[in-house]
Motif scaffolding. Sequence first.
Motif, PDB file in Angstrom:
ATOM      1  N   SER A   1      -6.466   3.855  -6.289  1.00 28.13           N
ATOM      2  CA  SER A   1      -7.374   3.636  -5.156  1.00 28.13           C
ATOM      3  C   SER A   1      -6.708   3.806  -3.790  1.00 28.13           C
ATOM      4  CB  SER A   1      -8.012   2.256  -5.257  1.00 28.13           C
ATOM      5  OG  SER A   1      -8.829   2.191  -6.385  1.00 28.13           O
ATOM      6  N   PRO A   2      -5.497   3.244  -3.545  1.00 29.07           N
ATOM      7  CA  PRO A   2      -4.891   3.460  -2.227  1.00 29.07           C
ATOM      8  C   PRO A   2      -4.591   4.929  -1.926  1.00 29.07           C
ATOM      9  CG  PRO A   2      -3.850   1.602  -3.307  1.00 29.07           C
ATOM     10  CD  PRO A   2      -4.740   2.254  -4.309  1.00 29.07           C
ATOM     11  N   THR A   3      -4.200   5.685  -2.932  1.00 24.78           N
ATOM     12  CA  THR A   3      -3.933   7.109  -2.727  1.00 24.78           C
ATOM     13  C   THR A   3      -5.220   7.851  -2.389  1.00 24.78           C
ATOM     14  OG1 THR A   3      -2.117   6.982  -4.300  1.00 24.78           O
ATOM     15  CG2 THR A   3      -2.923   9.175  -3.768  1.00 24.78           C
ATOM     16  N   TRP A   4      -6.316   7.521  -3.055  1.00 20.50           N
ATOM     17  CA  TRP A   4      -7.594   8.168  -2.776  1.00 20.50           C
ATOM     18  C   TRP A   4      -8.073   7.817  -1.374  1.00 20.50           C
ATOM     19  CZ3 TRP A   4     -10.097  12.204  -3.308  1.00 20.50           C
ATOM     20  CH2 TRP A   4     -11.477  12.308  -3.161  1.00 20.50           C
ATOM     21  N   LEU A   5      -7.836   6.580  -0.937  1.00 22.45           N
ATOM     22  CA  LEU A   5      -8.200   6.181   0.420  1.00 22.45           C
ATOM     23  C   LEU A   5      -7.413   6.983   1.457  1.00 22.45           C
ATOM     24  CD1 LEU A   5      -9.748   4.242   2.311  1.00 22.45           C
ATOM     25  CD2 LEU A   5      -7.770   2.717   2.122  1.00 22.45           C
ATOM     26  N   VAL A   6      -6.115   7.178   1.224  1.00 22.02           N
ATOM     27  CA  VAL A   6      -5.294   7.967   2.140  1.00 22.02           C
ATOM     28  C   VAL A   6      -5.768   9.420   2.168  1.00 22.02           C
ATOM     29  CG1 VAL A   6      -2.967   8.901   2.491  1.00 22.02           C
ATOM     30  CG2 VAL A   6      -3.278   6.474   2.029  1.00 22.02           C
TER      31      VAL A   6
ATOM     32  N   THR B   1      -5.242   2.379 -12.380  1.00 23.43           N
ATOM     33  CA  THR B   1      -4.685   1.256 -11.627  1.00 23.43           C
ATOM     34  C   THR B   1      -3.219   1.508 -11.340  1.00 23.43           C
ATOM     35  OG1 THR B   1      -4.091   0.034 -13.613  1.00 23.43           O
ATOM     36  CG2 THR B   1      -6.296  -0.354 -12.700  1.00 23.43           C
ATOM     37  N   VAL B   2      -2.711   0.803 -10.363  1.00 24.23           N
ATOM     38  CA  VAL B   2      -1.300   0.928 -10.000  1.00 24.23           C
ATOM     39  C   VAL B   2      -0.427   0.432 -11.148  1.00 24.23           C
ATOM     40  CG1 VAL B   2       0.444   0.219  -8.323  1.00 24.23           C
ATOM     41  CG2 VAL B   2      -1.872   0.672  -7.567  1.00 24.23           C
ATOM     42  N   GLU B   3      -0.887  -0.609 -11.834  1.00 20.26           N
ATOM     43  CA  GLU B   3      -0.106  -1.148 -12.958  1.00 20.26           C
ATOM     44  C   GLU B   3       0.063  -0.118 -14.068  1.00 20.26           C
ATOM     45  OE1 GLU B   3      -2.882  -2.824 -11.776  1.00 20.26           O
ATOM     46  OE2 GLU B   3      -1.731  -4.214 -10.530  1.00 20.26           O
ATOM     47  N   GLN B   4      -1.004   0.651 -14.347  1.00 12.14           N
ATOM     48  CA  GLN B   4      -0.905   1.696 -15.367  1.00 12.14           C
ATOM     49  C   GLN B   4       0.115   2.751 -14.965  1.00 12.14           C
ATOM     50  OE1 GLN B   4      -4.946   3.031 -15.567  1.00 12.14           O
ATOM     51  NE2 GLN B   4      -5.462   1.694 -17.291  1.00 12.14           N
TER      52      GLN B   4
ATOM     53  N   GLY C   1       1.149   6.811  -6.595  1.00 16.56           N
ATOM     54  CA  GLY C   1       0.045   7.727  -6.833  1.00 16.56           C
ATOM     55  C   GLY C   1       0.455   9.179  -6.697  1.00 16.56           C
ATOM     56  N   ALA C   2       1.436   9.445  -5.840  1.00 18.42           N
ATOM     57  CA  ALA C   2       1.902  10.820  -5.664  1.00 18.42           C
ATOM     58  C   ALA C   2       2.826  11.246  -6.795  1.00 18.42           C
ATOM     59  CB  ALA C   2       2.629  10.948  -4.332  1.00 18.42           C
TER      60      ALA C   2
ATOM     61  N   SER D   1       0.824  -1.209   0.000  1.00 15.35           N
ATOM     62  CA  SER D   1       0.000   0.000   0.000  1.00 15.35           C
ATOM     63  C   SER D   1       0.856   1.256   0.000  1.00 15.35           C
ATOM     64  CB  SER D   1      -0.923   0.006   1.213  1.00 15.35           C
ATOM     65  OG  SER D   1      -1.819  -1.065   1.146  1.00 15.35           O
ATOM     66  N   ALA D   2       1.966   1.212   0.739  1.00 12.84           N
ATOM     67  CA  ALA D   2       2.852   2.380   0.790  1.00 12.84           C
ATOM     68  C   ALA D   2       3.452   2.666  -0.586  1.00 12.84           C
ATOM     69  CB  ALA D   2       3.956   2.155   1.813  1.00 12.84           C
ATOM     70  N   LYS D   3       3.831   1.617  -1.295  1.00  7.58           N
ATOM     71  CA  LYS D   3       4.389   1.804  -2.635  1.00  7.58           C
ATOM     72  C   LYS D   3       3.323   2.327  -3.593  1.00  7.58           C
ATOM     73  CE  LYS D   3       7.092  -0.593  -6.133  1.00  7.58           C
ATOM     74  NZ  LYS D   3       7.713  -1.863  -6.534  1.00  7.58           N
ATOM     75  N   ALA D   4       2.085   1.842  -3.446  1.00  7.24           N
ATOM     76  CA  ALA D   4       1.000   2.302  -4.301  1.00  7.24           C
ATOM     77  C   ALA D   4       0.703   3.780  -4.059  1.00  7.24           C
ATOM     78  CB  ALA D   4      -0.249   1.461  -4.059  1.00  7.24           C
ATOM     79  N   VAL D   5       0.749   4.206  -2.796  1.00  9.37           N
ATOM     80  CA  VAL D   5       0.509   5.622  -2.478  1.00  9.37           C
ATOM     81  C   VAL D   5       1.645   6.476  -3.022  1.00  9.37           C
ATOM     82  CG1 VAL D   5       0.317   7.286  -0.584  1.00  9.37           C
ATOM     83  CG2 VAL D   5      -0.957   5.145  -0.497  1.00  9.37           C
ATOM     84  N   LEU D   6       2.878   5.997  -2.902  1.00 10.71           N
ATOM     85  CA  LEU D   6       4.019   6.733  -3.451  1.00 10.71           C
ATOM     86  C   LEU D   6       3.919   6.852  -4.966  1.00 10.71           C
ATOM     87  CD1 LEU D   6       6.735   8.094  -2.888  1.00 10.71           C
ATOM     88  CD2 LEU D   6       7.807   5.876  -3.209  1.00 10.71           C
TER      89      LEU D   6
END
Length: 109
Positions: A26-31, A87-90, A18-19, A11-16
């Motif tokens: 989705s994880p960034t929007w949740l944060v 998506t995170v993959e994109q 996203g930034a 999740s931390a990598k996904a938020v990073l």
Amino acid sequence: MDKPVDEEISSAKAVLLGALASGVNSPTWLVLKITFLALGVCLVAMMTLAFSSSDFIIVGHVLLLILISGVLLFLLTNFLAQTGLVTVEQQMEEMGISQKNGKEQSKTD
């Protein structure tokens, strides 16, 4: 069988990602929603303290902060409703750090 890429990404990598990448996952929007919830709690506490101090200039300032944060949340929500989440993959493919590329390169070596 291979695991989906979503399970391998923390999740931390996904938020990073996203930034740093374009779009919002989705994880960034949740944060962001959790952050706005914490901001709301802080502003309610500030409002109760402002009313207890009976200084109405402070109450006005806190009301202005509540208005600004509410408008920001409204605008972010509408923007994401129009553009959609990615998506995170994109985001990983856009930044060139796709895990598929790393696996393919290790197979060719």
